[in-house]
Motif scaffolding. Structure first.
Motif, PDB file in Angstrom:
ATOM      1  N   LYS A 187      -8.442  -9.483  -7.090  1.00  0.00           N
ATOM      2  CA  LYS A 187      -8.686  -9.768  -5.886  1.00  0.00           C
ATOM      3  C   LYS A 187      -7.212 -10.349  -5.856  1.00  0.00           C
ATOM      4  O   LYS A 187      -7.017 -10.713  -5.335  1.00  0.00           O
ATOM      5  CB  LYS A 187      -9.938 -11.013  -5.524  1.00  0.00           C
TER       6      LYS A 187
ATOM      7  N   LYS B  11      -6.452  -5.270  -1.022  1.00  0.00           N
ATOM      8  CA  LYS B  11      -6.867  -4.159   0.275  1.00  0.00           C
ATOM      9  C   LYS B  11      -6.264  -3.696   1.668  1.00  0.00           C
ATOM     10  O   LYS B  11      -4.812  -4.358   1.900  1.00  0.00           O
ATOM     11  CB  LYS B  11      -8.054  -4.637   0.097  1.00  0.00           C
TER      12      LYS B  11
ATOM     13  N   GLN C 207       0.599  -1.111   0.347  1.00  0.00           N
ATOM     14  CA  GLN C 207      -0.220  -0.270  -0.279  1.00  0.00           C
ATOM     15  C   GLN C 207       1.263   1.014  -0.026  1.00  0.00           C
ATOM     16  O   GLN C 207       1.806   1.186   0.512  1.00  0.00           O
ATOM     17  CB  GLN C 207      -1.036   0.042   1.321  1.00  0.00           C
TER      18      GLN C 207
ATOM     19  N   ALA D 169     -14.195   1.414  -2.174  1.00  0.00           N
ATOM     20  CA  ALA D 169     -13.926   1.337  -0.934  1.00  0.00           C
ATOM     21  C   ALA D 169     -15.843   1.031  -0.127  1.00  0.00           C
ATOM     22  O   ALA D 169     -16.749   1.281  -0.613  1.00  0.00           O
ATOM     23  CB  ALA D 169     -13.496   2.384  -0.849  1.00  0.00           C
TER      24      ALA D 169
ATOM     25  N   LYS E 257     -14.873  -7.081   1.752  1.00  0.00           N
ATOM     26  CA  LYS E 257     -14.144  -6.240   2.854  1.00  0.00           C
ATOM     27  C   LYS E 257     -13.355  -7.892   3.652  1.00  0.00           C
ATOM     28  O   LYS E 257     -12.177  -8.064   3.977  1.00  0.00           O
ATOM     29  CB  LYS E 257     -15.266  -6.443   3.968  1.00  0.00           C
TER      30      LYS E 257
ATOM     31  N   ASN F 235     -10.013  -1.037  -1.924  1.00  0.00           N
ATOM     32  CA  ASN F 235     -10.254  -2.582  -2.524  1.00  0.00           C
ATOM     33  C   ASN F 235      -9.386  -2.549  -3.097  1.00  0.00           C
ATOM     34  O   ASN F 235      -7.938  -1.970  -3.401  1.00  0.00           O
ATOM     35  CB  ASN F 235     -11.754  -2.734  -3.280  1.00  0.00           C
ATOM     36  N   ALA F 236      -8.744  -3.731  -4.037  1.00  0.00           N
ATOM     37  CA  ALA F 236      -7.620  -3.605  -4.906  1.00  0.00           C
ATOM     38  C   ALA F 236      -7.454  -2.672  -6.485  1.00  0.00           C
ATOM     39  O   ALA F 236      -9.318  -2.299  -6.156  1.00  0.00           O
ATOM     40  CB  ALA F 236      -7.660  -5.242  -5.309  1.00  0.00           C
TER      41      ALA F 236
ATOM     42  N   THR G  91      -3.931   1.007  -3.658  1.00  0.00           N
ATOM     43  CA  THR G  91      -3.554  -0.703  -3.600  1.00  0.00           C
ATOM     44  C   THR G  91      -3.127  -0.915  -4.266  1.00  0.00           C
ATOM     45  O   THR G  91      -4.130  -0.534  -5.788  1.00  0.00           O
ATOM     46  CB  THR G  91      -4.865  -0.964  -2.437  1.00  0.00           C
TER      47      THR G  91
END
Length: 327
Positions: free
Chosen positions: A275, A127, A108, A165, A254, A141-142, A122
């Motif tokens: 993902k 995430k 991140q 998000a 999440k 999220n990714a 990200t």
């Protein structure tokens, strides 16, 4: 690494430090990855040992449909269960191939942005939780980016999102919270909601979990959402639609779970790419529009592909770092 520790990781019963150690051990060698894959497959298979009593929406209902809804007796169910177990545990050729495309841990990045703002990014396969200056919590999220100020000193609290998000916003009646996307604005006082607004996607989705939000587009009259409603803005058609959804299904990502309900496979593939940090190619127009229903509950990409082949008219091949889906 002992079996007990690995099982706790599979069941999500470890703290963050223990999880990190387990992940490092699994990624240390192909042998460790194989031990983990087999143990995970055995664990999943064990959940089907009482097959006649299992909710069969995902596995057996789809199996029944594939044989033209012919009713199965108890022994047929057991046979299906054994087939699933066999596929998950003993197909090591695919395991070895998939080891070559296991996503590496991404990072991140929080970096300075213009005008005294911060930009939190990200990568794919990742995430992260972000806490804003007012105490609001955001799960990014990714493959997403969130830009926000160091402090909310103005009359509004304003952030910009590219990607997806989940927002859990602290209530402040004197400072409404605004989320800017590339197509619409979302205005709230204090509530929880999900926004999916990837630049390459054809639509922007806003799903309300609790509270109330207003959708603002250009100079049009704001549209108010109620809990468990999702607003879908189609970019090309410049059209906004409202639909009823299970909001907890929408935000299940999440916790590592992807839930699809009659979702075109092209969209399923995009979510899987983000993902798992992989590349998926679909060489069939028919498959691109195939509507998939199913749940991937904290599974590895190996298990996802196996479940796809079990539950749908899909087969896959692996070439280098890419996965190809075909009828």
């Amino acid at each position: 690494m002992n079996k007990k520790q690995l099982l706790k990781y599979i069941k999500n019963d470890l703290n963050s430090v223990e999880k990190r150690k387990t992940i490092e051990w699994v990624r240390k060698s192909p042998e460790n990855q194989k031990v983990y894959n087999v143990l995970k497959a055995e664990y999943i298979a064990s959940t089907f040992k009482d097959v006649p009593n299992v909710n069969s929406d995902f596995f057996f209902q789809r199996f029944k449909n594939s044989i033209k809804k012919r009713k199965l007796d108890k022994f047929s169910y057991i046979a299906v269960s054994i087939a699933i177990i066999t596929i998950l545990i003993f197909n090591f050729k695919e395991v070895i191939s998939l080891n070559n495309i296991i996503p590496q841990e991404s990072t991140q990045i929080s970096q300075a942005a213009p005008n005294g703002h911060f930009s939190f990014i990200t990568n794919r396969g990742d995430k992260k939780e972000v806490y804003l200056p007012d105490g609001s919590k955001i799960v990014l999220n990714a493959d997403s980016e969130l830009t926000y100020p160091k402090e909310f000193n103005d009359s509004i609290r304003e952030v910009t999102l590219i990607g997806e998000a989940f927002f859990d916003i602290k209530r402040d009646e004197n400072k409404p919270f605004i989320v800017n996307t590339n197509s619409i604005k979302i205005r709230v006082l204090g509530t929880s909601f999900n926004v999916k607004s990837y630049a390459k996607d054809t639509k922007v989705e806003t799903t309300l979990v609790t509270g109330k939000v207003e959708l603002i587009k250009d100079e049009e009259t704001p549209i108010v959402l109620a809990p468990s409603q999702k607003a879908v803005f189609h970019k090309k058609e410049n059209k906004l639609e409202i639909e009823e959804v299970k909001s907890l299904d929408v935000v299940a990502w999440k916790d590592g779970t992807l839930i699809f309900n009659k979702t075109p496979l092209r969209e399923v593939a995009i979510d899987l790419e983000r993902k798992y940090n992989i590349e998926i190619n679909i060489n069939s127009l028919k498959l691109l529009n195939y509507e998939y229903t199913g749940t991937f509950d904290n599974l590895s990409i190996y298990e996802v592909l196996k479940l796809l082949t079990i539950s749908s008219p899909i087969k896959y091949t692996i070439e280098g770092k890419e996965i190809f889906l075909e009828p």
